[in-house]
Design a protein around this motif. Structure first.
Motif, PDB file in Angstrom:
ATOM      1  N   ALA A   1      -4.543   9.292   7.006  1.00  0.00           N
ATOM      2  CA  ALA A   1      -4.070   8.396   6.308  1.00  0.00           C
ATOM      3  C   ALA A   1      -4.949   7.219   7.063  1.00  0.00           C
ATOM      4  CB  ALA A   1      -2.367   8.566   6.777  1.00  0.00           C
ATOM      5  N   ALA A   2      -4.582   6.683   8.435  1.00  0.00           N
ATOM      6  CA  ALA A   2      -4.346   5.983   8.355  1.00  0.00           C
ATOM      7  C   ALA A   2      -6.266   5.445   8.885  1.00  0.00           C
ATOM      8  CB  ALA A   2      -4.329   6.211  10.266  1.00  0.00           C
ATOM      9  N   ALA A   3      -7.431   6.409   9.389  1.00  0.00           N
ATOM     10  CA  ALA A   3      -8.387   6.328   8.898  1.00  0.00           C
ATOM     11  C   ALA A   3      -8.869   6.213   7.699  1.00  0.00           C
ATOM     12  CB  ALA A   3      -8.919   7.690   8.074  1.00  0.00           C
ATOM     13  N   SER A   4      -7.788   5.978   6.702  1.00  0.00           N
ATOM     14  CA  SER A   4      -8.483   6.146   5.016  1.00  0.00           C
ATOM     15  C   SER A   4      -7.941   4.539   5.097  1.00  0.00           C
ATOM     16  CB  SER A   4      -8.138   6.549   4.185  1.00  0.00           C
ATOM     17  OG  SER A   4      -7.016   6.563   3.700  1.00  0.00           O
ATOM     18  N   LEU A   5      -6.324   4.103   5.488  1.00  0.00           N
ATOM     19  CA  LEU A   5      -5.562   3.103   5.713  1.00  0.00           C
ATOM     20  C   LEU A   5      -6.349   1.496   5.750  1.00  0.00           C
ATOM     21  CD1 LEU A   5      -3.893   0.693   4.568  1.00  0.00           C
ATOM     22  CD2 LEU A   5      -2.509   1.854   5.862  1.00  0.00           C
ATOM     23  N   ILE A   6      -7.116   1.506   7.002  1.00  0.00           N
ATOM     24  CA  ILE A   6      -7.665   0.995   8.629  1.00  0.00           C
ATOM     25  C   ILE A   6      -8.688   0.091   7.543  1.00  0.00           C
ATOM     26  CG2 ILE A   6      -8.729  -0.319  10.320  1.00  0.00           C
ATOM     27  CD1 ILE A   6      -7.009   1.924  11.883  1.00  0.00           C
TER      28      ILE A   6
ATOM     29  N   LYS B   1      -6.650  10.505 -16.970  1.00  0.00           N
ATOM     30  CA  LYS B   1      -8.036  11.308 -15.542  1.00  0.00           C
ATOM     31  C   LYS B   1      -9.075  10.739 -15.117  1.00  0.00           C
ATOM     32  CE  LYS B   1      -6.694  15.418 -17.797  1.00  0.00           C
ATOM     33  NZ  LYS B   1      -5.805  16.118 -16.803  1.00  0.00           N
ATOM     34  N   ASN B   2      -9.820  11.005 -14.170  1.00  0.00           N
ATOM     35  CA  ASN B   2     -10.497  10.193 -13.796  1.00  0.00           C
ATOM     36  C   ASN B   2     -10.124   8.819 -12.955  1.00  0.00           C
ATOM     37  OD1 ASN B   2     -12.253  12.322 -14.031  1.00  0.00           O
ATOM     38  ND2 ASN B   2     -12.493  11.619 -16.954  1.00  0.00           N
ATOM     39  N   LEU B   3      -9.402   8.594 -12.150  1.00  0.00           N
ATOM     40  CA  LEU B   3      -9.152   7.616 -11.854  1.00  0.00           C
ATOM     41  C   LEU B   3      -9.812   7.160 -10.394  1.00  0.00           C
ATOM     42  CD1 LEU B   3      -5.120   7.624 -12.093  1.00  0.00           C
ATOM     43  CD2 LEU B   3      -6.790   6.501 -13.236  1.00  0.00           C
ATOM     44  N   PRO B   4     -10.002   6.190  -9.746  1.00  0.00           N
ATOM     45  CA  PRO B   4     -10.483   5.963  -8.866  1.00  0.00           C
ATOM     46  C   PRO B   4      -9.968   5.417  -7.630  1.00  0.00           C
ATOM     47  CG  PRO B   4      -9.910   3.660 -10.430  1.00  0.00           C
ATOM     48  CD  PRO B   4      -9.703   4.826 -11.284  1.00  0.00           C
ATOM     49  N   THR B   5     -11.181   5.237  -6.611  1.00  0.00           N
ATOM     50  CA  THR B   5     -10.188   5.494  -5.176  1.00  0.00           C
ATOM     51  C   THR B   5     -10.974   4.317  -4.577  1.00  0.00           C
ATOM     52  OG1 THR B   5     -10.457   7.929  -5.139  1.00  0.00           O
ATOM     53  CG2 THR B   5     -10.216   6.653  -3.080  1.00  0.00           C
ATOM     54  N   PRO B   6     -10.474   3.605  -3.862  1.00  0.00           N
ATOM     55  CA  PRO B   6      -9.042   3.007  -4.218  1.00  0.00           C
ATOM     56  C   PRO B   6      -8.850   2.841  -5.443  1.00  0.00           C
ATOM     57  CG  PRO B   6     -10.509   1.726  -2.240  1.00  0.00           C
ATOM     58  CD  PRO B   6     -10.786   2.052  -2.934  1.00  0.00           C
ATOM     59  N   LEU B   7      -6.981   3.600  -5.338  1.00  0.00           N
ATOM     60  CA  LEU B   7      -6.303   3.407  -7.134  1.00  0.00           C
ATOM     61  C   LEU B   7      -5.247   2.137  -7.180  1.00  0.00           C
ATOM     62  CD1 LEU B   7      -5.926   4.389  -9.536  1.00  0.00           C
ATOM     63  CD2 LEU B   7      -4.391   5.683  -8.504  1.00  0.00           C
ATOM     64  N   GLU B   8      -5.350   0.814  -7.685  1.00  0.00           N
ATOM     65  CA  GLU B   8      -4.591   0.013  -7.735  1.00  0.00           C
ATOM     66  C   GLU B   8      -3.508   0.529  -8.648  1.00  0.00           C
ATOM     67  OE1 GLU B   8      -3.485  -4.499  -9.386  1.00  0.00           O
ATOM     68  OE2 GLU B   8      -5.523  -3.812  -9.281  1.00  0.00           O
ATOM     69  N   LEU B   9      -1.805   0.224  -8.353  1.00  0.00           N
ATOM     70  CA  LEU B   9      -0.835   1.438  -8.846  1.00  0.00           C
ATOM     71  C   LEU B   9      -0.496   0.322  -9.830  1.00  0.00           C
ATOM     72  CD1 LEU B   9       0.261   2.733  -5.763  1.00  0.00           C
ATOM     73  CD2 LEU B   9      -0.635   4.111  -7.231  1.00  0.00           C
ATOM     74  N   PRO B  10       0.581   0.911 -11.012  1.00  0.00           N
ATOM     75  CA  PRO B  10       1.247   0.138 -11.753  1.00  0.00           C
ATOM     76  C   PRO B  10       2.133  -0.021 -11.181  1.00  0.00           C
ATOM     77  CG  PRO B  10       1.471   2.114 -12.427  1.00  0.00           C
ATOM     78  CD  PRO B  10      -0.054   2.330 -11.185  1.00  0.00           C
ATOM     79  N   TRP B  11       2.658  -1.503 -11.193  1.00  0.00           N
ATOM     80  CA  TRP B  11       4.159  -1.581 -10.836  1.00  0.00           C
ATOM     81  C   TRP B  11       5.400  -0.689 -11.597  1.00  0.00           C
ATOM     82  CZ3 TRP B  11       3.438  -4.458  -6.359  1.00  0.00           C
ATOM     83  CH2 TRP B  11       2.177  -6.082  -6.903  1.00  0.00           C
TER      84      TRP B  11
ATOM     85  N   TRP C   1      -2.092  -1.432  -3.866  1.00  0.00           N
ATOM     86  CA  TRP C   1      -2.905  -0.086  -3.550  1.00  0.00           C
ATOM     87  C   TRP C   1      -2.619   1.151  -3.124  1.00  0.00           C
ATOM     88  CZ3 TRP C   1      -7.650  -0.811  -5.947  1.00  0.00           C
ATOM     89  CH2 TRP C   1      -7.727  -2.602  -6.595  1.00  0.00           C
ATOM     90  N   ALA C   2      -3.306   1.560  -3.684  1.00  0.00           N
ATOM     91  CA  ALA C   2      -3.128   3.573  -2.591  1.00  0.00           C
ATOM     92  C   ALA C   2      -4.700   3.169  -2.700  1.00  0.00           C
ATOM     93  CB  ALA C   2      -2.954   4.886  -4.022  1.00  0.00           C
ATOM     94  N   PRO C   3      -5.158   3.933  -1.169  1.00  0.00           N
ATOM     95  CA  PRO C   3      -6.192   3.218  -0.534  1.00  0.00           C
ATOM     96  C   PRO C   3      -6.668   4.913  -0.603  1.00  0.00           C
ATOM     97  CG  PRO C   3      -5.434   2.068   0.993  1.00  0.00           C
ATOM     98  CD  PRO C   3      -4.324   2.972  -0.834  1.00  0.00           C
TER      99      PRO C   3
ATOM    100  N   VAL D   1       1.253  -0.857   0.109  1.00  0.00           N
ATOM    101  CA  VAL D   1       0.091  -0.173  -0.075  1.00  0.00           C
ATOM    102  C   VAL D   1       0.461   1.609   0.240  1.00  0.00           C
ATOM    103  CG1 VAL D   1      -1.971  -0.700   1.041  1.00  0.00           C
ATOM    104  CG2 VAL D   1      -0.238  -0.118   2.598  1.00  0.00           C
ATOM    105  N   HIS D   2       0.416   2.624  -0.656  1.00  0.00           N
ATOM    106  CA  HIS D   2       1.500   3.737  -0.845  1.00  0.00           C
ATOM    107  C   HIS D   2       0.021   4.347   0.395  1.00  0.00           C
ATOM    108  CE1 HIS D   2       2.179   7.352  -1.565  1.00  0.00           C
ATOM    109  NE2 HIS D   2       0.973   7.945  -2.230  1.00  0.00           N
ATOM    110  N   PRO D   3      -0.073   4.846   1.652  1.00  0.00           N
ATOM    111  CA  PRO D   3      -1.283   5.086   2.747  1.00  0.00           C
ATOM    112  C   PRO D   3      -0.898   6.292   2.205  1.00  0.00           C
ATOM    113  CG  PRO D   3       0.901   5.530   3.468  1.00  0.00           C
ATOM    114  CD  PRO D   3       1.217   4.150   2.761  1.00  0.00           C
ATOM    115  N   GLY D   4       0.197   6.949   1.651  1.00  0.00           N
ATOM    116  CA  GLY D   4      -0.706   8.987   1.514  1.00  0.00           C
ATOM    117  C   GLY D   4       0.522  10.035   1.659  1.00  0.00           C
TER     118      GLY D   4
END
Length: 262
Positions: A215-220, A252-262, A235-237, A185-188
């Protein structure tokens, strides 16, 4: 309620996660590198495990041995990190070794020792999932997100997170039989002493940096919803809001959470 282990819990995101989980009623085991953890825990549900230095070869075995026999972990979050700023003109050998060891080598040995000692909940084939291992990475570890507008430098900061991503992916394959989920995860982008110490505080406002509590409030909740179906994913939660190269590389218009590219 769940039993949670936070590796690296004395400050920043680790401290916020430990406090939030404890306040929700979970039993929290929290590691500190020093032999003297905080003398006044933020919550009675936090049990400190002192003297755990993730950059030490013996840290995993020491941690597994220090946990009580009855402790079976539902969630393990490894947050410990180390960041020294570098440039092409001034790479730093010893600091690079420390970053790789702390961010990529140490987490493997921690997780391996815990699993081998039977401290992480194991699932049932064809049935219930086991525990969850969450490795705190960074969007900095994504090769796909690197873009000319941010330039180079900070070699080990980026590459150690890329290495951690590979460690997590391989762990997800090794732990599949036990039905243990592994997430990266990328927590922010956070307002922490670590980012301040490398001069990134000048980018906090423009970059949308959040506090560790935010960051914790969105990660949990993300961890709560993380299942074996997503094991080995990155992922980026909080989505793309603090990833400056996200639109340049992903659109553009990327979702949340977002799966990140390797």
């Amino acid at each position: 309620m769940s039993t949670v282990l936070i590796v690296g819990a004395t400050r920043g995101l680790g401290a916020s996660l430990a406090n939030a989980y404890a306040q929700s009623g979970s039993t929290v085991y929290a590691t500190s590198r020093s032999a003297s953890p905080p003398s006044t825990p933020a919550h009675d549900n936090i049990r400190w495990v002192p003297g755990i230095d993730i950059a030490s070869e013996s840290a995993g075995l020491a941690l597994a041995s220090a946990l009580p026999p009855h402790a079976i972990l539902d969630v393990v979050v490894v947050t410990a990190g180390y960041f020294v700023r570098e440039s092409f003109d001034e790479p730093k050998w010893a600091e690079e070794v420390q970053m790789y060891t702390t961010c990529a080598v140490g987490p493997l040995f921690i997780v391996q020792a815990l699993v081998k000692a039977g401290k992480v909940k194991t699932g049932i084939n064809g049935g219930e999932d086991g525990g969850k291992v969450i490795l705190v990475s960074s969007e900095a570890g994504s090769i796909g997100l690197r873009h000319e507008k941010e330039g180079g430098g900070n070699y080990a900061h980026h590459a150690s997170k890329t290495a951690l991503n590979m460690v997590g992916k391989l762990l997800s394959l090794d732990l599949m039989e036990r039905r243990i989920s592994v997430g990266l995860v990328h927590p922010g982008f956070m307002r922490t002493e670590m980012t301040k110490n490398v001069g990134y505080d000048e980018y906090w406002d423009a970059g949308g940096a959040v506090t560790p509590d935010e960051a914790a409030a969105s990660l949990i909740p993300f961890i709560e919803g993380f299942t074996l179906a997503k094991t080995g994913q990155y992922w980026a939660p909080r989505g793309a809001r603090d990833i400056g190269t996200a639109e340049d590389t992903m659109g553009k218009n990327l979702p949340t959470p977002l799966e990140l590219p390797w």
